[in-house]
Design an enzyme around this catalytic site. Structure first.
Site, short mmCIF file in Angstrom:
data_model
loop_
_atom_site.label_atom_id
_atom_site.label_comp_id
_atom_site.label_asym_id
_atom_site.label_seq_id
_atom_site.Cartn_x
_atom_site.Cartn_y
_atom_site.Cartn_z
N GLU A 1 0.82 -1.21 0.00
CA GLU A 1 0.00 0.00 0.00
C GLU A 1 0.86 1.26 0.00
O GLU A 1 0.56 2.22 -0.71
CB GLU A 1 -0.92 0.00 1.21
CG GLU A 1 -2.24 -0.67 0.98
CD GLU A 1 -3.30 -0.12 1.90
OE1 GLU A 1 -4.43 0.09 1.43
OE2 GLU A 1 -3.00 0.11 3.08
N ASP B 1 -11.45 -10.28 2.73
CA ASP B 1 -11.91 -11.65 2.96
C ASP B 1 -13.03 -11.61 3.98
O ASP B 1 -13.36 -10.55 4.51
CB ASP B 1 -10.76 -12.53 3.45
CG ASP B 1 -10.08 -11.94 4.68
OD1 ASP B 1 -10.64 -12.11 5.78
OD2 ASP B 1 -9.03 -11.29 4.55
#
Length: 252
Positions: free
Chosen positions: A13, A217
């Site tokens: 990121e 997830d």
């Protein structure tokens, strides 16, 4: 103009964000590199916190003491817990709680000892601004990320959620663990490993903060599948676009 800190938990990121940094300088404290400059004309510092609550708390303390940032935004991925919180959705925290804090019977479960509270609220204005930027970006997810990448992860019409995010020093990756969290904290939207520690530090310093997470997830037995690829192809793109939209003032 007050400086904003943008904190990432993972290298992928941070690497996606750094090209947007202008007038780049760096400083090092406690083994961490702080990338100082401007983004969309606003003074910022970007850094990697590392994973876990201690890493996040140390990073936040350094930002507030050594660099004197006025606001902190923590980005990253999280496991979805709440009903309808799906892979590819974005969660903006309105409260943070440490799900692994348990000093009972001396203190109630989840309560941070000597503080009298378990939930730490984010800054409402900062969170609302990020939520607006996130909603704008999600509405254009296909063109920003690509329909192929979205389809690869089963993402269709991603949504924005706002509410409780819980943190703990454990990667929740089984259905049994996520069910236990839902039973104990039925309003929890997502689970991650840093946000509540950042919240506690910012509360101590009296500084505004926000936490924004992309759902990678469902915090169950499939949580490890293609996690790193998801961070690169989806979460990092979301983060870059949301922050740029927010800082540019493109949405109210």
């Amino acid at each position: 103009m007050s400086r904003i800190a943008i904190v990432s938990a993972m290298h992928q990121e941070l690497r996606a964000l750094l090209p947007a940094l202008d007038k780049h300088q760096s400083a090092t404290f406690a083994g961490r590199t702080f990338h100082i400059g401007t983004m969309e004309g606003q003074p910022v510092v970007m850094t990697l916190s590392g994973i876990g609550k201690v890493a996040a708390a140390t990073t936040a303390t350094l930002l507030l003491q050594e660099i004197d940032v006025q606001r902190i935004v923590f980005t990253g991925a999280a496991g979805g817990l709440g009903p309808g919180v799906r892979v590819g959705d974005v969660v903006v925290a309105r409260e943070l709680l440490q799900h692994d804090m348990d000093a009972s019977p001396l203190f109630p479960r989840f309560e941070v000892p000597l503080t009298g509270r378990s939930r730490f609220p984010t800054d409402p204005d900062l969170s609302a601004a990020l939520a607006s930027a996130a909603l704008h970006c999600l509405q254009h997810a296909a063109e920003r990320i690509g329909e192929t990448h979205l389809a690869d992860f089963g993402i269709d019409s991603p949504l924005l959620h706002q509410g409780l995010v819980v943190s703990g020093d454990r990667f929740v990756a089984t259905a049994a663990e996520s069910e236990a969290l839902r039973a104990a904290l039925p309003d929890a939207l997502a689970v991650e490993m840093e946000g509540a520690a950042l919240a506690q530090v910012c509360a101590d310093f009296g500084r505004p903060f926000a936490v924004i997470r992309t759902v990678s997830d469902r915090a169950d037995d499939s949580a490890h599948v293609d996690f790193n690829r998801f961070i690169v192809d989806v979460a990092s793109v979301y983060t870059r676009e949301i922050l740029a939209t927010w800082m540019s003032g493109a949405v109210e």
